[in-house]
Scaffold this motif. Structure first.
Motif, mmCIF file in Angstrom:
data_model
loop_
_atom_site.group_PDB
_atom_site.id
_atom_site.type_symbol
_atom_site.label_atom_id
_atom_site.label_comp_id
_atom_site.label_asym_id
_atom_site.label_seq_id
_atom_site.Cartn_x
_atom_site.Cartn_y
_atom_site.Cartn_z
ATOM 1 N N LEU A 117 0.832 -1.311 -0.076
ATOM 2 C CA LEU A 117 -0.091 -0.006 -0.071
ATOM 3 C C LEU A 117 1.027 1.141 -0.010
ATOM 4 C CD1 LEU A 117 -2.724 -1.046 2.695
ATOM 5 C CD2 LEU A 117 -3.054 -0.948 -0.053
ATOM 6 N N LEU A 118 1.723 1.180 0.749
ATOM 7 C CA LEU A 118 2.858 2.471 0.823
ATOM 8 C C LEU A 118 3.402 2.603 -0.500
ATOM 9 C CD1 LEU A 118 4.335 2.183 4.398
ATOM 10 C CD2 LEU A 118 3.031 3.871 3.847
ATOM 11 N N TYR A 119 3.796 1.453 -1.139
ATOM 12 C CA TYR A 119 4.698 1.788 -2.440
ATOM 13 C C TYR A 119 3.500 2.361 -3.378
ATOM 14 C CZ TYR A 119 6.173 0.234 -6.918
ATOM 15 O OH TYR A 119 6.406 0.092 -8.593
ATOM 16 N N MET A 120 2.583 1.772 -3.571
ATOM 17 C CA MET A 120 1.451 2.300 -4.494
ATOM 18 C C MET A 120 1.161 3.722 -4.174
ATOM 19 S SD MET A 120 -1.220 -0.743 -5.258
ATOM 20 C CE MET A 120 -1.880 -0.825 -3.526
ATOM 21 N N TYR A 121 1.197 4.209 -2.974
ATOM 22 C CA TYR A 121 0.906 5.691 -2.524
ATOM 23 C C TYR A 121 2.068 6.430 -2.762
ATOM 24 C CZ TYR A 121 -0.482 9.417 0.930
ATOM 25 O OH TYR A 121 -0.603 10.552 1.138
ATOM 26 N N ALA A 133 13.368 11.970 -4.472
ATOM 27 C CA ALA A 133 13.556 11.444 -3.118
ATOM 28 C C ALA A 133 12.174 10.536 -2.887
ATOM 29 C CB ALA A 133 13.367 12.639 -2.147
ATOM 30 N N MET A 134 11.010 11.286 -3.326
ATOM 31 C CA MET A 134 9.662 10.394 -3.091
ATOM 32 C C MET A 134 9.675 9.146 -3.881
ATOM 33 S SD MET A 134 6.998 10.568 -1.565
ATOM 34 C CE MET A 134 6.393 12.249 -1.289
ATOM 35 N N MET A 135 10.484 9.056 -5.088
ATOM 36 C CA MET A 135 10.409 7.856 -5.893
ATOM 37 C C MET A 135 11.376 6.903 -5.303
ATOM 38 S SD MET A 135 9.579 6.084 -8.561
ATOM 39 C CE MET A 135 8.709 7.190 -9.832
ATOM 40 N N ALA A 136 12.506 7.336 -4.680
ATOM 41 C CA ALA A 136 13.623 6.486 -4.146
ATOM 42 C C ALA A 136 12.744 5.837 -2.932
ATOM 43 C CB ALA A 136 14.732 7.395 -3.673
ATOM 44 N N THR A 137 11.715 6.759 -2.302
ATOM 45 C CA THR A 137 11.161 6.068 -0.912
ATOM 46 C C THR A 137 10.251 4.998 -1.425
ATOM 47 O OG1 THR A 137 11.344 8.306 0.072
ATOM 48 C CG2 THR A 137 9.687 6.750 0.946
ATOM 49 N N ALA A 138 9.573 5.312 -2.717
ATOM 50 C CA ALA A 138 8.669 4.317 -3.333
ATOM 51 C C ALA A 138 9.471 2.991 -3.760
ATOM 52 C CB ALA A 138 7.962 5.049 -4.490
ATOM 53 N N TYR A 139 10.659 3.177 -4.124
ATOM 54 C CA TYR A 139 11.566 1.855 -4.342
ATOM 55 C C TYR A 139 12.089 1.073 -3.226
ATOM 56 C CZ TYR A 139 12.239 3.130 -9.443
ATOM 57 O OH TYR A 139 11.823 3.473 -10.654
#
Length: 286
Positions: A117-121, A133-139
């Motif tokens: 859920l966190l990855y999709m969000y 930075a947000m994309m790095a957090t998603a990865y």
């Protein structure tokens, strides 16, 4: 970013506690990876705050690359976590397998659901804001999804092996840890490569360059496109164009053309923060 940070703190505590109490090697490794995620998320948050600062005398192009540096730190943490997980998982293969528990499996499944859920969000937000930075957090969340899938499968196989007396399945936990380390290592290297590309001012993809060229060709005053360069600068893009216009135009007319070009490119590509245009003279007999 705060949602990611608080979630990582919660999941780290759960996985380490359950992993230590019930002796799950892969859950302990996954928990240590999540502990690294806390540092990674805090770094990404700090870099996003810094990148949002306006240009100043020392940084006339803004602070956008702070996000890229933050993404590089996240990539480094992922690589270190992958090496740690793999090392301890391999060591566990040379020791008798421990007893598996359904509580450990439940913790891994909970982590899997929350991280998915966190990855999709975070990925959706990173695409909306073009934030590195947000994309790095998603990865980073995606790496946790891989880890939780492997952990769930490994613990489940170990539990089945114990119940059916299939000894080899009892090593499902450490084997899953090795698989997790490989997946996380690959993700970390890919992120590091993207970070280096931005820091080295790699050009935008050919498709994006061609799309910008098409919009430049739609400006009737532009007679020739001599050069176009575009690069990422963190969460925004800088465009540099050399264009030929009629040489008899006045300075005011040239200024108006430049403004029209900037508006056209930025309307088509909201991520473009600045368009630097140099005008070359063009004459009918050329």
């Amino acid at each position: 970013m705060w949602i990611s940070l608080l979630s990582n703190v919660f999941l780290t505590g759960i996985k380490l506690l359950v992993g230590i109490v019930f002796g799950s090697q892969v859950l302990i490794a996954d928990g240590i990876h999540s502990a690294g995620d806390i540092i990674a998320t805090a770094t990404a948050y700090s870099s996003m705050r810094l990148s949002g600062k306006p240009p100043d005398e020392d940084h006339p192009y803004g602070h956008g690359k702070a996000e890229v540096l933050g993404a590089g730190v996240v990539a480094f943490i992922l690589v270190i976590a992958a090496v740690y997980i793999g090392y301890h998982a391999i060591l566990a293969l040379f020791h008798p397998p421990g007893e598996t528990h359904l509580i450990a499996l439940g913790a891994a499944v909970v982590s899997l659901v929350v991280k998915q859920l966190l990855y999709m969000y975070t990925k959706r937000l990173s695409l909306q804001t073009n934030s590195k930075a947000m994309m790095a957090t998603a990865y980073d969340h995606l790496a946790d999804v891989y880890a939780s899938i492997a952990a769930s499968a490994g613990i489940a196989l170990g539990w089945i092996g114990e119940r059916l007396d299939i000894h080899i399945l009892s090593y499902g936990d450490p084997v899953a840890g090795v698989i997790v380390s490989i997946l996380v290592l690959k993700l970390g290297f890919n992120m590091a490569r993207e970070t280096v590309d931005v820091l080295m001012d790699k050009s935008l993809s050919p498709d994006k360059i061609e799309d910008i060229l098409e919009h430049l060709r739609e400006v009737p005053e532009v007679k020739r496109i001599d050069r176009l360069r575009a690069r990422e600068h963190g969460h925004y893009v800088l465009v540099d164009a050399r264009l030929a216009v009629l040489g008899t135009l006045t300075i005011q007319e040239g200024h108006d053309i430049i403004r029209k070009i900037k508006q056209k490119v930025q309307q088509a590509h909201p991520e473009v923060d600045e368009v630097l245009v140099h005008l070359n003279p063009w004459y009918e007999n050329e």
